[in-house]
Write a protein that holds these residues in place. Structure first.
Motif, mmCIF file in Angstrom:
data_model
loop_
_atom_site.group_PDB
_atom_site.id
_atom_site.type_symbol
_atom_site.label_atom_id
_atom_site.label_comp_id
_atom_site.label_asym_id
_atom_site.label_seq_id
_atom_site.Cartn_x
_atom_site.Cartn_y
_atom_site.Cartn_z
ATOM 1 N N TYR A 12 23.608 -4.942 -20.565
ATOM 2 C CA TYR A 12 22.304 -4.602 -21.121
ATOM 3 C C TYR A 12 22.537 -3.411 -22.045
ATOM 4 O O TYR A 12 23.225 -2.466 -21.673
ATOM 5 C CB TYR A 12 21.340 -4.215 -19.986
ATOM 6 C CG TYR A 12 19.904 -4.113 -20.436
ATOM 7 C CD1 TYR A 12 19.093 -5.239 -20.476
ATOM 8 C CD2 TYR A 12 19.357 -2.896 -20.820
ATOM 9 C CE1 TYR A 12 17.766 -5.151 -20.877
ATOM 10 C CE2 TYR A 12 18.036 -2.796 -21.224
ATOM 11 C CZ TYR A 12 17.247 -3.925 -21.256
ATOM 12 O OH TYR A 12 15.941 -3.834 -21.663
ATOM 13 N N PRO A 13 21.999 -3.432 -23.265
ATOM 14 C CA PRO A 13 22.317 -2.371 -24.233
ATOM 15 C C PRO A 13 21.879 -0.980 -23.786
ATOM 16 O O PRO A 13 20.709 -0.750 -23.495
ATOM 17 C CB PRO A 13 21.586 -2.799 -25.505
ATOM 18 C CG PRO A 13 20.613 -3.828 -25.088
ATOM 19 C CD PRO A 13 21.065 -4.424 -23.796
ATOM 20 N N ALA A 14 22.822 -0.072 -23.734
ATOM 21 C CA ALA A 14 22.554 1.298 -23.280
ATOM 22 C C ALA A 14 21.810 2.107 -24.337
ATOM 23 O O ALA A 14 21.125 3.078 -24.005
ATOM 24 C CB ALA A 14 23.865 1.990 -22.922
ATOM 25 N N GLN A 15 21.930 1.735 -25.610
ATOM 26 C CA GLN A 15 21.307 2.523 -26.677
ATOM 27 C C GLN A 15 19.800 2.275 -26.774
ATOM 28 O O GLN A 15 19.102 2.973 -27.494
ATOM 29 C CB GLN A 15 21.993 2.242 -28.024
ATOM 30 C CG GLN A 15 21.636 0.917 -28.674
ATOM 31 C CD GLN A 15 22.478 -0.259 -28.219
ATOM 32 O OE1 GLN A 15 23.071 -0.240 -27.168
ATOM 33 N NE2 GLN A 15 22.518 -1.305 -29.029
ATOM 34 N N ILE A 16 19.297 1.305 -26.036
ATOM 35 C CA ILE A 16 17.867 0.997 -26.034
ATOM 36 C C ILE A 16 17.229 1.720 -24.853
ATOM 37 O O ILE A 16 17.747 1.681 -23.741
ATOM 38 C CB ILE A 16 17.650 -0.534 -25.861
ATOM 39 C CG1 ILE A 16 18.329 -1.320 -26.978
ATOM 40 C CG2 ILE A 16 16.181 -0.884 -25.758
ATOM 41 C CD1 ILE A 16 17.732 -1.124 -28.335
ATOM 42 N N LEU A 46 14.292 -8.578 -27.768
ATOM 43 C CA LEU A 46 15.355 -7.879 -27.045
ATOM 44 C C LEU A 46 15.826 -8.705 -25.846
ATOM 45 O O LEU A 46 17.038 -8.877 -25.634
ATOM 46 C CB LEU A 46 14.877 -6.509 -26.575
ATOM 47 C CG LEU A 46 15.815 -5.790 -25.596
ATOM 48 C CD1 LEU A 46 17.133 -5.437 -26.271
ATOM 49 C CD2 LEU A 46 15.147 -4.559 -25.020
ATOM 50 N N ILE A 47 14.899 -9.215 -25.069
ATOM 51 C CA ILE A 47 15.257 -10.010 -23.889
ATOM 52 C C ILE A 47 16.092 -11.218 -24.297
ATOM 53 O O ILE A 47 17.137 -11.509 -23.700
ATOM 54 C CB ILE A 47 13.988 -10.424 -23.114
ATOM 55 C CG1 ILE A 47 13.317 -9.180 -22.517
ATOM 56 C CG2 ILE A 47 14.308 -11.456 -22.034
ATOM 57 C CD1 ILE A 47 11.884 -9.406 -22.053
ATOM 58 N N ALA A 48 15.664 -11.904 -25.339
ATOM 59 C CA ALA A 48 16.416 -13.070 -25.818
ATOM 60 C C ALA A 48 17.816 -12.665 -26.281
ATOM 61 O O ALA A 48 18.802 -13.347 -25.985
ATOM 62 C CB ALA A 48 15.660 -13.761 -26.954
ATOM 63 N N THR A 83 22.508 -6.389 -34.491
ATOM 64 C CA THR A 83 22.382 -4.932 -34.436
ATOM 65 C C THR A 83 22.205 -4.371 -33.024
ATOM 66 O O THR A 83 22.743 -3.319 -32.724
ATOM 67 C CB THR A 83 21.221 -4.438 -35.319
ATOM 68 O OG1 THR A 83 20.005 -5.024 -34.864
ATOM 69 C CG2 THR A 83 21.441 -4.793 -36.781
ATOM 70 N N VAL A 84 21.463 -5.044 -32.172
ATOM 71 C CA VAL A 84 21.162 -4.503 -30.846
ATOM 72 C C VAL A 84 22.276 -4.787 -29.848
ATOM 73 O O VAL A 84 22.685 -3.913 -29.096
ATOM 74 C CB VAL A 84 19.808 -5.043 -30.319
ATOM 75 C CG1 VAL A 84 19.540 -4.556 -28.913
ATOM 76 C CG2 VAL A 84 18.678 -4.638 -31.245
ATOM 77 N N VAL A 85 22.786 -6.028 -29.843
ATOM 78 C CA VAL A 85 23.805 -6.366 -28.846
ATOM 79 C C VAL A 85 25.194 -6.565 -29.450
ATOM 80 O O VAL A 85 26.165 -6.715 -28.721
ATOM 81 C CB VAL A 85 23.401 -7.596 -27.989
ATOM 82 C CG1 VAL A 85 22.198 -7.269 -27.134
ATOM 83 C CG2 VAL A 85 23.172 -8.822 -28.834
ATOM 84 N N GLY A 86 25.307 -6.564 -30.764
ATOM 85 C CA GLY A 86 26.620 -6.550 -31.402
ATOM 86 C C GLY A 86 27.367 -7.874 -31.468
ATOM 87 O O GLY A 86 28.593 -7.894 -31.539
ATOM 88 N N ILE A 87 26.657 -8.977 -31.488
ATOM 89 C CA ILE A 87 27.340 -10.260 -31.668
ATOM 90 C C ILE A 87 27.854 -10.306 -33.104
ATOM 91 O O ILE A 87 27.098 -10.069 -34.044
ATOM 92 C CB ILE A 87 26.397 -11.442 -31.372
ATOM 93 C CG1 ILE A 87 26.015 -11.435 -29.888
ATOM 94 C CG2 ILE A 87 27.055 -12.766 -31.758
ATOM 95 C CD1 ILE A 87 24.962 -12.446 -29.505
#
Length: 158
Positions: A12-16, A46-48, A83-87
């Motif tokens: 789960y993204p720590a930066q959020i 975000l959840i998706a 951007t959020v999860v880095g794929i």
């Protein structure tokens, strides 16, 4: 096949800034088929992205599909995944009905070479029907605007 090491954890993204309801919904969606219903702006994207990223980690050769009825929704989710999860963008592609087909006259090469797909339901339905997409390779499908997935609508067929 699954990555036996990666499947033992989820990310789960720590930066959020963590909202417990988003975290809980993402975790639940990783463990069972889920329908996430939230008002606009409360974190469905975000959840998706979290769910898609973890399936991306867990199944190194599996195909992950995000379906939305409009190009703006497709673009919004693709941006979050990058951007959020880095794929990596190199593993993703937007496939629409207007997407130029490959040299064979199909989208088969795109389905073979990429891992994460952002599409309209019609594109997925057509490519399953034509055989360009092998359903056995799909490990995760996220349906945006799922309330449309009924009757003859393409996302219901998929």
């Amino acid at each position: 096949p699954m990555d036996p090491e990666a499947i033992q954890t989820y990310v789960y993204p720590a930066q959020i800034s963590r909202r417990d309801y988003q975290f809980d919904m993402a975790r639940n969606a990783l463990l069972t088929n889920s329908l996430v219903c939230l008002p606009t702006g409360l974190g469905k994207t975000l959840i998706a992205a979290v769910v898609m990223y973890n399936y991306y980690r867990w199944f190194p050769t599996g195909k992950i599909i995000f379906m939305a009825p409009t190009r703006p929704l497709v673009d919004q989710q693709m941006s979050a995944c990058h951007t959020v999860v880095g794929i990596p963008a190199s593993d993703t592609i937007v496939l629409m009905g207007s997407t130029k087909k490959d040299d064979s006259g199909s989208r088969r090469d795109f389905w073979r070479e990429k891992r994460l797909f952002f599409c309209t339901p019609h594109t997925v339905a057509n490519d399953l029907e034509s055989g360009d997409l092998d359903a056995k390779q799909i490990v995760c499908v996220v349906v945006d605007e799922a309330h449309h997935a009924r009757g003859q609508y393409a996302s219901a067929e998929v």
